[in-house]
Design a protein around this motif. Structure first.
Motif, mmCIF file in Angstrom:
data_model
loop_
_atom_site.group_PDB
_atom_site.id
_atom_site.type_symbol
_atom_site.label_atom_id
_atom_site.label_comp_id
_atom_site.label_asym_id
_atom_site.label_seq_id
_atom_site.Cartn_x
_atom_site.Cartn_y
_atom_site.Cartn_z
ATOM 1 N N ASN A 9 -18.213 -76.926 -46.995
ATOM 2 C CA ASN A 9 -17.008 -77.451 -46.351
ATOM 3 C C ASN A 9 -15.952 -76.358 -46.219
ATOM 4 O O ASN A 9 -15.278 -76.252 -45.201
ATOM 5 C CB ASN A 9 -16.454 -78.631 -47.154
ATOM 6 C CG ASN A 9 -15.462 -79.436 -46.329
ATOM 7 O OD1 ASN A 9 -15.716 -79.708 -45.149
ATOM 8 N ND2 ASN A 9 -14.326 -79.781 -46.934
ATOM 9 N N PHE A 10 -15.860 -75.523 -47.248
ATOM 10 C CA PHE A 10 -14.908 -74.424 -47.150
ATOM 11 C C PHE A 10 -15.338 -73.434 -46.061
ATOM 12 O O PHE A 10 -14.528 -72.952 -45.284
ATOM 13 C CB PHE A 10 -14.771 -73.694 -48.493
ATOM 14 C CG PHE A 10 -13.869 -72.496 -48.384
ATOM 15 C CD1 PHE A 10 -12.504 -72.658 -48.294
ATOM 16 C CD2 PHE A 10 -14.391 -71.210 -48.314
ATOM 17 C CE1 PHE A 10 -11.659 -71.564 -48.154
ATOM 18 C CE2 PHE A 10 -13.568 -70.114 -48.168
ATOM 19 C CZ PHE A 10 -12.195 -70.294 -48.083
ATOM 20 N N LEU A 11 -16.632 -73.134 -45.999
ATOM 21 C CA LEU A 11 -17.120 -72.184 -44.988
ATOM 22 C C LEU A 11 -16.850 -72.684 -43.573
ATOM 23 O O LEU A 11 -16.698 -71.894 -42.652
ATOM 24 C CB LEU A 11 -18.621 -71.943 -45.165
ATOM 25 C CG LEU A 11 -19.040 -71.144 -46.398
ATOM 26 C CD1 LEU A 11 -20.555 -71.154 -46.564
ATOM 27 C CD2 LEU A 11 -18.539 -69.705 -46.308
ATOM 28 N N LEU A 12 -16.792 -74.018 -43.426
ATOM 29 C CA LEU A 12 -16.538 -74.594 -42.106
ATOM 30 C C LEU A 12 -15.056 -74.862 -41.873
ATOM 31 O O LEU A 12 -14.691 -75.393 -40.822
ATOM 32 C CB LEU A 12 -17.330 -75.891 -41.933
ATOM 33 C CG LEU A 12 -18.820 -75.707 -41.668
ATOM 34 C CD1 LEU A 12 -19.523 -77.051 -41.579
ATOM 35 C CD2 LEU A 12 -19.040 -74.925 -40.384
ATOM 36 N N SER A 13 -14.221 -74.542 -42.840
ATOM 37 C CA SER A 13 -12.793 -74.786 -42.667
ATOM 38 C C SER A 13 -12.235 -73.830 -41.616
ATOM 39 O O SER A 13 -12.731 -72.717 -41.467
ATOM 40 C CB SER A 13 -12.068 -74.583 -43.991
ATOM 41 O OG SER A 13 -12.139 -73.222 -44.354
#
Lengths: 418, 615
Positions: A340-344
């Motif tokens: 989820n962070f990588l896609l933020s």
């Protein structure tokens, strides 16, 4: 640059060739085993460890992942460990071995950076967790409903087994001074490209089809010229499908070849030579899979300052790379947090910066808030770089079987060029 | 000593009749002498093995798959289907023709050019200057020369820039007729450029051998007395003496020309390419079954080389036949003026090419923006050299390590082999084999035997990459080191040896204290030549290491296709500078180590020894 290597790697992996890269140092050898003993590392641990198995041959990618690790440690208390792979298939066979050994809950690989053939292999052997991508809040920002490239990996539906991470799409670049003197608009579609080449013979060419950029151009042309039959490309190739696709492609190429550089009699062997010919001014128009390499080549003086980058308006072939979550990861919740962070927007914007990595975002910038959008726009500074505020339709990579079929058909028609 | 025979009685001690001194003393000496002799003979056999075994193994390793035997992919039946499949490949005949045509034409032109240059300059001071002008293209590896030509001749290249006067012109896209043309003219051009200096140098070294030099001088006097012009004397009297001596090197050039990979890869056509390039492509194909086709093509490549040799010999026969008639007519002049004009034009062309190549490459390696049609870059920067120097360290150290070890061991083996010749006056099997073996690696096309060699290397000592690349380089370095040193050995005044021997020095002592110091110049030059040959190896390095060991040349060829013209230029500069450093070092060291002008060598035994040690 990183993506060039990645793309080459992908191709090598597709080819089933063992790619032993000495770039990765021995201590990070995946065979050395996980740093943390899975037994003592349940999900409830205060500081869960996520092991991200990713190709480690690029300094830019490695330092970006270091930054990611810093952020998730600070923000979520997750220790992200980048296991640097020389060859992604090493990790695939490792998970396969674990499955064969009945290790169903304590796998040593949590996240894995894959696409294409490796994904197909993992999917076939059910090595990935299914349907988890829907749980990722930021995944919605990729606009998967209208953007099939986010849920298709070389023609294979991802079925929520892997989340898109980044993409490279085919971009074209041209010499502005040349087009000014021709007094012609820059071609924006496959048909306009032919018209341009007919009016200004010798100013465009593409590499031989044994080169990945060469076959990519053929794929782009095939898809763009067969807009009514596009669905055929996303299924395994059949003789019928090929016969439906090729007539319009051959008509097009028959007309294009005599108008190309050196009358199409000599075609460059490597994609990199295109850039050189643009630099020397023999070509006016060329293309690349790595938008980031254009401005950086201008900075290194290999390309002149009047080079401009754009994407074809009728669509550009996109090559998305993904992050898979293994079926036996002991840290699925923490791994999802990392994804989820990588896609933020923040992480994606950082990744897209030329100085960091230059890998395109998978987010649909139209779905972002103005402030999020601005993170992507601030870096649009180099005149030669692609204007990323424009979103263009993307063609997903055709099913992997099309690559060989198209190459073979091309070589039969136009001769194998070594 | 004369009865010593290394094969039948390796343990027999040589009888040293000419040196019969007190018995006990003599025994020690003859022991040492026996060791030295034995070592020299062993070295000769080792050298022969190094030349013959890899080539033979390689040919077998290519021949078997060509006949359909390749167990690794389950092919183990002997038949001709592979060849049938090969001849079904589209464009195969064009490929074969292109290889043959470019190779033969380039070699004939190079030989003619070399003879024309020699005929005009062979008795003038210009000859040494000529050698200086030609030397950059002589030492530059083929790959580097081809890259340099692309920089000069492409439609956006230096010459096009020189003749474009409209500052807003756009580089032409299709008018560079010389590059990538389907007739192979660009390949011929590059080969001629590279081979003319080589043929010339070979001829000069033959002509400077004492016996031949005397003969030529005599013929020259006789010819002049009969009223022949110097150029006519060269073609009618000198060339017939010289040509048989350079026939073998010329055939080696021919075989290289029909089968080389670098030049057609860099500036040749690809619809289709030459056969050698196709062989390379097929061998590297992911699909292992393509190995069969590649092997059969490699065998065909050998056939083409053999055919080219036949054509060349026929051309020679034709020239001899008409030459005799021409000779009988007794004309005192040939078209002297035309020949001098051609020679001067060639000289000017070389000077222009060398100067513009050096300028373009050096300027590109420092250039910031340098758009067409500007003749000088907008600005200079160190950025490319910084990038290159960062990346070149490993390839450079690999290159130097490999070059020094290969060249040094080749030198030792060659010296010992040459030393074993006068020791064994009778014709041994080894000395009969030697001339053939020396040219074996040069007469069997590299693309043919190197792949087979790699196959064997995969079977034996799979991981000993350095050893394999060492052997592959030795195969190519030994012949050149031998040829270059043999000339010096032939020129060596043997009376020094006789005097030293008669004063009681052992052969080993004579070798170390008399011959080595006197021959230090040629020895260092041979070492530098070995370095240069090793530096320039592309295919042997690439194939035997599988890309695991990169050298400056493999990097340069890879970068020739890379996206940066500037980095590519920098690599060519390094490629050119490295062998020059070798030759410069050889020249400098030979001046430092031994100067006959300042060190008087007396035939006195003790002073011979001392003079060397003290310098």
């Amino acid at each position: 640059m990183a993506f060039v290597r990645l793309a080459c790697l992908t191709i090598l992996i597709i080819a089933g060739s063992a790619y032993a890269d000495s770039l990765v140092n021995g201590s990070d050898n995946p065979i050395a085993g996980p740093v943390v003993n899975p037994q003592t590392n349940p999900k409830t641990d205060a500081n869960p460890v996520v092991r991200f198995h990713a190709w480690g041959g690029s300094a830019q990618v490695n330092s970006y992942l270091k930054w990611v690790a810093d952020r998730v440690e600070r923000k979520h208390g997750i220790a992200l460990k980048h296991v640097k792979l020389a060859d992604t298939s090493d990790a695939v066979s490792r998970v396969l071995a674990e499955k064969a050994a009945d290790n169903l809950h304590n796998g040593s690989v949590d996240l894995i950076w894959i696409n294409g053939e490796n994904f197909a292999a993992m999917k076939k052997n059910a090595l990935l967790a299914k349907g988890w991508v829907g749980d990722i809040a930021n995944f919605a920002l990729t606009n998967p409903d209208s953007n099939s490239a986010m849920v298709t990996d070389f023609g294979e539906p991802t079925l929520g087994m892997e989340a898109p991470w980044g993409k490279a799409s085919m971009v074209f670049y041209y010499r502005k001074s040349h087009f000014d003197s021709y007094n012609k608009p820059v071609p924006q579609t496959i048909h306009a490209l032919l018209q341009f080449s007919q009016q200004q013979p010798g100013r465009f060419t593409y590499p031989v089809v044994t080169d990945y950029l060469g076959i990519s151009f053929i794929k782009y042309a095939a898809i763009a010229l067969n807009s009514s039959n596009q669905s055929l490309f996303y299924k395994p190739v059949t003789q019928n499908a090929l016969e439906k696709i090729t007539p319009s492609l051959w008509t097009y190429l028959d007309a294009l070849h005599p108008t190309m550089w050196r009358n199409g009699e000599y075609m460059v062997r490597q994609a990199s030579q295109l850039q050189r010919l643009i630099g020397s001014g023999e070509l006016s128009l060329a293309f690349s899979f790595t938008a980031a390499e254009i401005p950086s080549a201008v900075e290194r003086f290999d390309l002149p300052r009047d080079v401009r980058t754009f994407a074809m308006s009728d669509g550009s072939l996109a090559n998305v790379h993904f992050i898979g979550l293994t079926f036996n990861s002991p840290n699925q919740a923490a791994a999802k947090t990392v994804v989820n962070f990588l896609l933020s927007p923040k992480a994606q914007a950082k990744k897209q910066r030329l100085q960091v990595w230059g890998d395109d975002t998978v987010l649909d910038t139209n779905l972002l808030s103005p402030s999020q959008k601005s993170m992507f726009e601030t870096q649009q500074s180099h005149p030669s770089a692609l204007d990323k505020s424009q979103s263009t339709p993307l063609y997903a990579e055709p099913h992997a079987s099309w690559t060989d079929a198209l190459r073979q058909a091309w070589e039969e028609r136009y001769g194998a060029r070594y | 000593m004369s009865n010593f025979n290394s094969q039948s009685t390796p343990r027999s001690r040589p009888q040293s009749k000419p040196l019969s001194k007190p018995l006990y003393k003599n025994r020690n000496r003859s022991l040492a002498q026996g060791h030295f002799n034995r070592i020299a003979v062993c070295a000769k056999w080792l050298l022969l093995c190094l030349l013959i075994i890899p080539v033979a193994a390689g040919v077998i390793g290519v021949f078997l798959p060509a006949m359909g035997y390749f167990p690794a992919i389950g092919a183990n039946q002997f038949d001709f289907r592979v060849f049938a499949a090969l001849f079904d490949v589209a464009g195969i005949h064009t490929m074969m023709w292109l290889s043959l045509f470019t190779g033969v034409v380039a070699t004939v032109i190079a030989a003619l050019f070399a003879f024309v240059l020699l005929s005009v300059f062979y008795r003038s001071q210009m000859l040494s200057r000529l050698q200086i002008v030609l030397s950059p293209f002589l030492v530059l590896p083929h790959a580097g020369a081809a890259i340099a030509l692309v920089f000069l001749l492409s439609p956006s290249g230096f010459f096009a820039r020189l003749f474009t006067f409209n500052s807003s012109a756009i580089a032409s896209a299709n008018e560079g007729v010389f590059l990538f043309d389907s007739y192979g003219i660009s390949i011929i051009l590059a080969l001629v450029l590279k081979e003319t200096p080589f043929v010339l140098l070979m001829a000069i070294s033959v002509m400077s051998q004492p016996l031949i030099r005397e003969k030529i001088n005599g013929y020259f006097k006789a010819g002049t007395a009969l009223g022949y012009s110097p150029i006519a004397i060269f073609f009618k009297l000198v060339l017939p003496i010289v040509f048989p001596q350079i026939r073998l090197p010329l055939l080696a050039v021919l075989v290289f020309a029909v089968s080389n990979v670098e030049i057609p890869l860099i500036l040749g056509p690809n619809d289709p390419s030459t056969l050698a390039v196709a062989v390379l492509h097929w061998f590297n194909h992911i699909d292992l079954s393509m190995r069969l086709q590649a092997s059969s093509a490699a065998v065909v490549q050998v056939g083409i080389a053999v055919f080219a040799i036949i054509v060349m010999l026929a051309v020679e026969k034709g020239f001899t036949f008409y030459g005799k008639k021409w000779l009988q007519r007794g004309k005192r002049h040939v078209t002297d003026k035309a020949i001098s004009a051609i020679a001067y034009l060639l000289l000017i062309a070389y000077v222009v090419l060398v100067v513009s190549a050096i300028y373009t490459l050096v300027a590109f390696s420092f250039a910031k923006q340098w758009t067409f049609p500007n003749i000088i870059p907008a600005d200079v920067t160190m950025v490319h050299w910084n990038t290159v120097l960062d990346a070149v360290l490993t390839p450079l150290s690999n290159t130097v390590l490999l070059g020094v070890s290969v060249s040094f061991s080749a030198l030792v083996l060659v010296l010992l082999t040459l030393e074993s010749e006068p020791l064994n006056t009778g014709k041994t099997r080894a000395s009969l084999l030697l001339p053939t073996a020396l040219f074996l690696p040069l007469l069997v096309p590299g693309v043919a035997f190197l792949y087979g060699l790699v196959w064997f290397q995969q079977l034996i000592l799979k991981d000993a990459v350095w050893f394999h690349v060492y052997v592959a380089h030795m195969v190519y370095v030994i012949p050149y080191v031998y040829l270059s040193l043999a000339v010096a050995y032939r020129k060596f005044d043997n009376r020094y040896v006789m005097v030293a021997l008669s004063l009681g020095k052992s052969p080993m002592g004579v070798f170390f204290l008399v011959k080595l110091p006197l021959l230090i110049g040629p020895i260092l030059v041979a070492f530098a030549l070995g370095l240069a040959i090793s530096f320039s190896q592309y295919l042997p390095t690439l194939l035997t290491t599988g890309g695991a060991i990169s050298t400056v040349t493999t990097e340069a060829v890879a970068l020739a296709a890379g996206s940066s013209a500037r980095l590519s230029a920098a690599y060519v500069v390094i490629q050119a500078v490295m062998p020059l450093c070798g030759f410069g070092l050889a020249w400098w060291l030979s001046n430092i180590l031994f100067k006959p002008s300042t060190t008087k060598i007396s035939t006195n035994k003790s002073s011979t020894g001392k003079s060397v040690r003290s310098v």
